[in-house]
Every structure is written in C-alpha cells, then in structure tokens.
Design a protein around this motif. Structure first.
Motif, short mmCIF file in Angstrom:
data_model
loop_
_atom_site.label_atom_id
_atom_site.label_comp_id
_atom_site.label_asym_id
_atom_site.label_seq_id
_atom_site.Cartn_x
_atom_site.Cartn_y
_atom_site.Cartn_z
N HIS A 172 0.87 -1.18 0.00
CA HIS A 172 0.00 0.00 0.00
C HIS A 172 0.90 1.23 0.00
O HIS A 172 1.54 1.55 1.00
CB HIS A 172 -0.92 0.01 1.22
CG HIS A 172 -1.98 1.06 1.14
ND1 HIS A 172 -3.18 0.96 1.81
CD2 HIS A 172 -2.05 2.25 0.48
CE1 HIS A 172 -3.93 2.02 1.56
NE2 HIS A 172 -3.25 2.83 0.75
N LEU A 173 0.95 1.90 -1.13
CA LEU A 173 1.82 3.06 -1.30
C LEU A 173 1.05 4.34 -0.98
O LEU A 173 0.02 4.64 -1.60
CB LEU A 173 2.34 3.11 -2.75
CG LEU A 173 3.25 4.28 -3.11
CD1 LEU A 173 4.54 4.25 -2.29
CD2 LEU A 173 3.57 4.27 -4.61
N LEU A 174 1.56 5.09 -0.01
CA LEU A 174 1.04 6.42 0.29
C LEU A 174 1.88 7.43 -0.47
O LEU A 174 3.11 7.37 -0.42
CB LEU A 174 1.13 6.71 1.79
CG LEU A 174 0.40 5.76 2.74
CD1 LEU A 174 0.70 6.14 4.18
CD2 LEU A 174 -1.10 5.78 2.48
N ILE A 175 1.23 8.34 -1.17
CA ILE A 175 1.95 9.37 -1.92
C ILE A 175 1.51 10.73 -1.43
O ILE A 175 0.33 11.08 -1.51
CB ILE A 175 1.68 9.25 -3.43
CG1 ILE A 175 2.12 7.87 -3.95
CG2 ILE A 175 2.40 10.36 -4.20
CD1 ILE A 175 1.82 7.64 -5.43
N ILE A 176 2.44 11.50 -0.90
CA ILE A 176 2.14 12.88 -0.51
C ILE A 176 2.47 13.77 -1.70
O ILE A 176 3.63 13.92 -2.07
CB ILE A 176 2.93 13.30 0.74
CG1 ILE A 176 2.51 12.44 1.94
CG2 ILE A 176 2.69 14.78 1.05
CD1 ILE A 176 3.22 12.79 3.24
N GLY A 177 1.44 14.34 -2.31
CA GLY A 177 1.61 15.17 -3.49
C GLY A 177 0.79 14.67 -4.66
O GLY A 177 1.01 13.55 -5.14
N GLY A 178 -0.17 15.48 -5.10
CA GLY A 178 -1.06 15.08 -6.19
C GLY A 178 -0.78 15.81 -7.48
O GLY A 178 -1.70 16.13 -8.24
N GLY A 179 0.49 16.10 -7.75
CA GLY A 179 0.89 16.68 -9.02
C GLY A 179 1.21 15.61 -10.04
O GLY A 179 0.93 14.42 -9.82
N GLU A 200 -3.15 14.96 -1.07
CA GLU A 200 -2.83 16.27 -1.66
C GLU A 200 -3.36 17.40 -0.78
O GLU A 200 -4.54 17.42 -0.42
CB GLU A 200 -3.44 16.37 -3.06
CG GLU A 200 -3.47 17.75 -3.68
CD GLU A 200 -2.11 18.42 -3.75
OE1 GLU A 200 -2.02 19.60 -3.38
OE2 GLU A 200 -1.14 17.76 -4.17
N GLY A 201 -2.48 18.34 -0.44
CA GLY A 201 -2.84 19.42 0.46
C GLY A 201 -3.84 20.41 -0.11
O GLY A 201 -4.61 21.02 0.63
N GLY A 206 -3.55 20.66 -9.58
CA GLY A 206 -4.06 22.01 -9.34
C GLY A 206 -3.52 23.07 -10.28
O GLY A 206 -4.10 24.15 -10.37
N LYS A 207 -2.43 22.79 -10.99
CA LYS A 207 -1.87 23.77 -11.93
C LYS A 207 -2.48 23.65 -13.32
O LYS A 207 -2.16 24.44 -14.20
CB LYS A 207 -0.35 23.62 -12.00
CG LYS A 207 0.35 23.99 -10.70
CD LYS A 207 1.86 23.90 -10.83
CE LYS A 207 2.55 24.30 -9.53
NZ LYS A 207 4.02 24.22 -9.63
N ASP A 208 -3.32 22.65 -13.50
CA ASP A 208 -3.93 22.42 -14.81
C ASP A 208 -5.37 22.92 -14.84
O ASP A 208 -5.98 23.18 -13.80
CB ASP A 208 -3.88 20.93 -15.17
CG ASP A 208 -2.48 20.47 -15.52
OD1 ASP A 208 -2.04 20.74 -16.65
OD2 ASP A 208 -1.84 19.84 -14.66
N ASP A 209 -5.91 23.04 -16.05
CA ASP A 209 -7.31 23.43 -16.25
C ASP A 209 -8.21 22.45 -15.50
O ASP A 209 -8.15 21.24 -15.73
CB ASP A 209 -7.60 23.39 -17.75
CG ASP A 209 -9.02 23.82 -18.09
OD1 ASP A 209 -9.97 23.27 -17.50
OD2 ASP A 209 -9.18 24.67 -18.97
N PRO A 210 -9.05 22.94 -14.58
CA PRO A 210 -9.88 22.03 -13.77
C PRO A 210 -10.77 21.10 -14.60
O PRO A 210 -10.96 19.94 -14.23
CB PRO A 210 -10.72 22.98 -12.92
CG PRO A 210 -9.94 24.25 -12.87
CD PRO A 210 -9.24 24.35 -14.19
N ILE A 227 -7.74 9.29 -4.07
CA ILE A 227 -7.13 10.62 -4.17
C ILE A 227 -7.83 11.53 -3.18
O ILE A 227 -9.01 11.86 -3.34
CB ILE A 227 -7.24 11.18 -5.60
CG1 ILE A 227 -6.57 10.23 -6.60
CG2 ILE A 227 -6.61 12.58 -5.68
CD1 ILE A 227 -6.77 10.63 -8.05
N GLU A 228 -7.13 11.89 -2.12
CA GLU A 228 -7.68 12.74 -1.07
C GLU A 228 -7.16 14.16 -1.25
O GLU A 228 -5.96 14.40 -1.21
CB GLU A 228 -7.27 12.21 0.31
CG GLU A 228 -7.83 10.83 0.62
CD GLU A 228 -9.32 10.87 0.94
OE1 GLU A 228 -9.85 11.97 1.21
OE2 GLU A 228 -9.95 9.79 0.95
N GLU A 229 -8.08 15.11 -1.45
CA GLU A 229 -7.71 16.50 -1.65
C GLU A 229 -7.97 17.31 -0.38
O GLU A 229 -8.65 16.85 0.54
CB GLU A 229 -8.48 17.08 -2.83
CG GLU A 229 -8.16 16.36 -4.14
CD GLU A 229 -8.94 16.90 -5.33
OE1 GLU A 229 -8.31 17.37 -6.29
OE2 GLU A 229 -10.19 16.86 -5.27
#
Length: 472
Positions: A172-179, A200-201, A206-210, A227-229
């Motif tokens: 189970h891989l936890l990834i901090i950062g949703g870029g 994701e904090g 978040g830098k892309d067109d929603p 994916i937790e925002e």
C-alpha cells in the motif's frame, strides 16, 4: 592545483547542459563540462525516462486484465515488480551511451567528474582543477523538495531519486503530493498491483485546467486509486511496512510505503553563488529573458533558473545559449509556446494560455472551441473516448490549447507548432489528416471553430443561393 582556461564552462550534465556542450564544441568552442553525480541528470536517471518505463509496465499489466471490451478474455496478470524495475534499468542503460562521458569526450568536450564551486565571477574549482572561463552556463537542475513534516525524519520514505531502485513491491503506497509525478507513479503502481492513496494538500493537478484535470482524475479514481484532496499532511509516524500520515484536519491514512512528491528545489547549494555575484532566491537563480544572471558572463538554464521545470525547456534554453554565448546574437526566452504533458492514462497536455488565463488576458475577444474524443472514429475503435480538446482562440489565432485524453501528449505537438509560429486556425483546418487517426481530432477542433461561421451564417447562405442561381 591544475589550472585550465576554456571558452565555455558548463556546470551540470543534465539535458540542458549536455545540449549546450555538444552544440558548442561542434561549432568550434573549447568546452569544459562538470558533473559531480550522474551524466544525463535527473531526466535520464530518476525522472522522465524511468518513470515512463515503469508506466509502460503498468500499461502492460492493465491491458491483460482489461481486454474483455476488445473481445479478449480478462486475466489476472502475474506482476514481477523486481523484473519491472529491471525493465526500467534496461531502458536507462539503452539511452545512457548518448549521455556518457565517452561520447562527450569523443566530441571534444573536456569532462571533469566533479562538482563545481565558484571562487570568483569567472573562476570555478572542480576537485583539484581551477577553471577560468570566458562564459559559464549553470545547468545543475533540481532535486526533490521534502517539506519539514513532523516525524518524517524518523520514517523511511522514497523520492523519485530512490523509488526506481526499490525492488520490493509496496503493498500500500502512500503518496504525498497530487501533481504530475505523484499521479503518474500512483497509476503505475496501482496497475502493477499495489494499493495507492494520494494525499494532496490542495487540489490534485491544481496547476492544470480544472475541466481537463477532472477527465484524468475521474479515470484514476475509477481504477481504484484513492485521491484525497484538501488533505495537508501534518504528521508522519510509524516504521517500514507500517506508516501513518495524519492530515491537518485529523484524517489518518495507513500504508506500507511512502513516496514524497510535493515538488522540486533548485540545485544551488554547492555552487557558492555569492562569490560569483549571482543573485538567487529559494525558487532558483535570477535570470533575464536571455537567461543571463546578475553576473553577465554567467547563464542559468533549465530547472535551476526557477521557471518551467521540464526537460524540453532546458533543451530550449540550450538553443538560446548557443545563439547568445557563441554567436553574440540576441536571444530572448518566450514561454507562450512551451507545451507540457502528464503521462497518466488518459494523458493531460497544455500549451499556451489555459481557458482561465486567456479570459483574464483577452476578455470578450476570446473564443473557446471544444471537441470531444467521443466524435473521433479512431478513439471509438480503440475504446478511448474519454477526453476533450479545448482551444483558446483570439481573432482567429490560437493562444492556448488543452488536451485531456488518449495520446494528449502527441496531440499537443501540433498546437505547440501553431502557437510557436503564430499560425491561424485556418492553417489547421487546411491540413489533411489521414483517416482514421487520433490526430484528426486537431483538424476537427479547427473545423468546430469555423462551422458556425459557415453553416449558421445567413450571409453565407445568401451568397451560395445567388451563386447557385447564376452558375451555368
């Protein structure tokens, strides 16, 4: 202490530095190249190349378990995670000779495998060698930024610089950062059989067109990626195999492995830039639009210059340096034509202005053209109909394009060409695309721009009626 003089000193053998060194030496300059770590830099060893190789492994596994819609029975793939990493290493090894010390020495570049430290505005020390250079190019790139989250100092974690050496598959891989980095690795590992939770904090992608990001995120969630925002990591605790991440609002996520993918920081710590009179910030070295630093004899390119952090941008900067430092010709950076892509499945790509930024800049003069993948025959045949092309047009000229869907990274190339050369939508509409191709979507998007002008225009209908009455 050995002393040498050189026309051009390049510090850092990543994509940009290698391009400058190869171009300059073949044009007759005396070139010295410094690299204290690995030739090829982050892209070859820890970034673009290994990540795309692991993504390819994930796609192969996914294809085996999702063939039913093509008339092929679904099977549970046997994934050998260590063998997938062997595939990654093999891909790096195949590309490595292009970036090797031997190749560049054969070209005529003086390669010194040491880090460079400035002693003065024109002098750099590398190991036991003192180098005096007419011009210097800093291309030291960037490295993973690891935020000071309480507890992280005592918990094992991966970054992109260590992940590809990991041989044991994360349960189970936890990834901090949703870029882009976090989500690319999330999908690759989910498809290879790991459970994955992305924390994701703010907002993922978040830098892309929603609107375009939603196409990707919906597909990733459908594959089972959590994916937790709005989940800002506040504390990390545990040990190898049993890691917990607690967020500021009290949510707790448990996993066996942790990947930090929250961003990048410029590699400037070893350079002693103050001695060269070079100004910098936490974001990177300050440069003008010709990539020159506050020391007019020194340039900075790529990630270390604090702008767009993409390998192809470093390559673009290299071309500017060749023009300026070797030929003394004016060279000015522009970014409106720089594309980028996120290599999830489906892919996400952008060039020029997003819809939101185009509205801010152009107001009512902006027209936004949309065309869905679901109207493309090749996409239908491939069962890849989730997607959208969006083109931002002002007075007939595209000022931006966004693509979310199958092969978005390939589709964006045409719009990058159009914007770079300030072409009009008519240039794309006049193109003949082979049928059936995904690339035909670009032409259809241009057609969607002209359709209301032709088919919904009473004036056009009157002209056609007149011509038909008088045509012999």
């Amino acid at each position: 202490m050995k002393r040498i003089k050189t026309d051009l000193l390049v510090i850092g053998a990543g994509s940009g530095g290698l391009s400058v060194a190869a171009g300059a030496v073949q044009m007759g300059a005396d070139v010295t190249l410094l690299e204290g770590h690995k030739m090829g830099g982050d892209c070859l060893n820890f970034g673009c190349v290994p990540s795309k190789a692991l993504i390819a492994s994930g796609k192969a596994a996914w294809a085996q378990s999702h063939g039913q819609k093509y008339g092929v029975a679904d099977v549970v793939p046997y994934v050998d995670y260590a063998a997938a990493k062997d595939h990654v290493a093999s891909v790096i090894a195949e590309i490595e000779p292009n970036d090797s010390v031997e190749r560049f020495e054969n070209l005529g570049v003086r390669v010194i495998q040491e880090y460079g430290v400035f002693l003065s505005p024109t002098e750099v020390q590398a190991g036991d060698t003192l180098i005096k250079a007419r011009r210097i190019v800093i291309s030291t790139g960037s490295s993973p930024f690891v935020p000071p989250i309480p507890g992280l100092e005592s918990v094992p974690y991966e970054t992109n610089e260590t992940l590809f050496e990991l041989r044991e598959q994360p349960e189970h891989l936890l990834i901090i950062g949703g870029g882009p980095i976090g989500l690319e690795m999330a999908q690759a590992h989910q498809r290879l059989g790991s459970q994955v939770t992305v924390i994701e904090g703010l907002k993922a992608l978040g830098k892309d067109d929603p609107e375009m990001a939603a196409v990707v995120l919906n597909n990733l969630r459908a594959e089972g990626i959590v994916i937790e925002e709005d989940a800002l990591a506040a504390e990390v605790r545990g040990a190898a195999g049993a890691i917990e991440v607690e967020t500021k609002d009290g949510r707790i996520f448990k996993g066996t492995h942790l990947l930090m993918a929250v961003g990048r920081k410029p590699n400037i710590d070893k350079l002693d830039l103050e001695k060269a009179g070079i100004e910098f910030t936490r974001a990177g070295i300050k440069v003008d639009d010709g990539m020159r630093t506050s020391n007019r004899k020194v340039y900075a390119i790529g990630d270390v210059a604090g702008g767009l952090q993409f390998t192809h941008v470093a390559g673009y900067h290299a071309g500017l340096i060749i023009r300026s430092a070797l030929f003394g010709l004016p060279a000015k950076e522009r970014t409106d034509h720089i594309p980028w892509a996120t290599y999830t499945d489906p892919e996400l790509a952008q060039v020029g202005l997003s819809e939101a930024r185009a509205k801010e800049k152009h107001g009512d003069a902006l027209e936004v053209v949309r065309f869905p993948f679901s109207h493309n025959d090749r996409a239908i045949a491939e069962r890849k109909t989730d997607g959208l092309i969006k083109v931002m047009v002002v007075k007939g000229r595209p000022v931006g394009a966004s693509v979310a869907g199958y092969q978005a990274g390939e589709l964006i190339n045409l719009w990058a060409l159009v914007i770079a050369n300030k072409l009009k939508m008519s240039a794309v509409a006049n193109m003949v695309a082979p049928y059936p191709t995904v690339g035909e979507l670009n032409k259809r998007a241009a057609g969607a721009y002209f359709s209301p002008r032709l088919f919904e225009n009473p004036k056009v209908k009157r002209i056609v009626g007149f011509v038909q009455r008088w045509l012999p």
